[in-house]
Scaffold this motif. Sequence first.
Motif, PDB file in Angstrom:
ATOM      1  N   HIS A  99       0.710  -1.230  -0.069  1.00 29.86           N
ATOM      2  CA  HIS A  99      -0.031  -0.048  -0.054  1.00 29.86           C
ATOM      3  C   HIS A  99       1.028   1.279   0.115  1.00 29.86           C
ATOM      4  CE1 HIS A  99      -3.701   2.103   0.702  1.00 29.86           C
ATOM      5  NE2 HIS A  99      -3.253   3.066   1.381  1.00 29.86           N
ATOM      6  N   SER A 146      -0.570  -3.655   5.251  1.00 29.96           N
ATOM      7  CA  SER A 146       0.029  -2.704   4.666  1.00 29.96           C
ATOM      8  C   SER A 146      -0.824  -1.428   4.959  1.00 29.96           C
ATOM      9  CB  SER A 146       0.417  -3.150   3.402  1.00 29.96           C
ATOM     10  OG  SER A 146      -0.672  -3.059   2.411  1.00 29.96           O
ATOM     11  N   THR A 147      -1.943  -1.320   4.551  1.00 34.89           N
ATOM     12  CA  THR A 147      -2.580  -0.042   4.869  1.00 34.89           C
ATOM     13  C   THR A 147      -2.740   0.777   6.090  1.00 34.89           C
ATOM     14  OG1 THR A 147      -4.409  -0.881   3.118  1.00 34.89           O
ATOM     15  CG2 THR A 147      -4.998   0.928   4.458  1.00 34.89           C
ATOM     16  N   SER A 198       0.909   2.031   6.550  1.00 35.21           N
ATOM     17  CA  SER A 198       1.235   3.110   5.937  1.00 35.21           C
ATOM     18  C   SER A 198       0.520   4.243   6.514  1.00 35.21           C
ATOM     19  CB  SER A 198       0.951   3.080   4.405  1.00 35.21           C
ATOM     20  OG  SER A 198      -0.429   2.804   4.175  1.00 35.21           O
ATOM     21  N   LYS A 199      -1.087   4.025   7.067  1.00 29.78           N
ATOM     22  CA  LYS A 199      -1.706   5.292   7.399  1.00 29.78           C
ATOM     23  C   LYS A 199      -0.917   5.846   8.663  1.00 29.78           C
ATOM     24  CE  LYS A 199      -4.979   5.663   4.614  1.00 29.78           C
ATOM     25  NZ  LYS A 199      -5.159   6.729   3.779  1.00 29.78           N
ATOM     26  N   VAL A 203       0.589  11.858   2.089  1.00 25.59           N
ATOM     27  CA  VAL A 203       0.174  12.789   2.999  1.00 25.59           C
ATOM     28  C   VAL A 203       0.868  14.218   2.876  1.00 25.59           C
ATOM     29  CG1 VAL A 203      -0.415  13.593   5.361  1.00 25.59           C
ATOM     30  CG2 VAL A 203      -0.611  11.185   4.690  1.00 25.59           C
ATOM     31  N   SER A 215       2.492   7.470   8.063  1.00 26.03           N
ATOM     32  CA  SER A 215       2.484   8.725   7.384  1.00 26.03           C
ATOM     33  C   SER A 215       1.843   9.743   8.096  1.00 26.03           C
ATOM     34  CB  SER A 215       1.584   8.265   5.894  1.00 26.03           C
ATOM     35  OG  SER A 215       0.303   8.092   6.062  1.00 26.03           O
ATOM     36  N   THR A 216       0.675   9.464   8.814  1.00 24.04           N
ATOM     37  CA  THR A 216       0.132  10.643   9.663  1.00 24.04           C
ATOM     38  C   THR A 216       1.200  10.925  10.521  1.00 24.04           C
ATOM     39  OG1 THR A 216      -2.172   9.293   9.465  1.00 24.04           O
ATOM     40  CG2 THR A 216      -1.949  11.018  11.277  1.00 24.04           C
ATOM     41  N   ASP A 258       0.763   5.305   0.580  1.00 24.19           N
ATOM     42  CA  ASP A 258       0.001   6.347   1.165  1.00 24.19           C
ATOM     43  C   ASP A 258       0.800   7.720   1.275  1.00 24.19           C
ATOM     44  OD1 ASP A 258      -2.487   7.298   2.668  1.00 24.19           O
ATOM     45  OD2 ASP A 258      -1.302   7.480   4.236  1.00 24.19           O
TER      46      ASP A 258
END
Length: 90
Positions: free
Chosen positions: A24, A53-54, A57-58, A28, A61-62, A26
């Motif tokens: 995934h 993976s989602t 990455s979330k 931002v 990245s956040t 991402d």
Amino acid sequence: MNNLCADIGWKSINHEGEQLCGDHVDIVEQGENSTVIVLADGLGSGVKASILSTLTSKIISTMMAEGLKLEDCVSTIAATLPICSVRGVA
């Protein structure tokens, strides 16, 4: 300030017979002149790999976009994700 620019693109390729990709990406925006890009490997294919993976990455990245240190982001991910019974890693 610099004059650097990045053109970002990717293509997710599913394994044969799978509806979801195990990796995934991402992206931002961190501000007017900064972008955080994360590629997370779900360690395999299918639903479980896609979800992990989602999630990875979330989260990272956040946290990076909010200015946290990379070391803190990695330790949070390591403490949050389940350990893979086959590979022995989060």
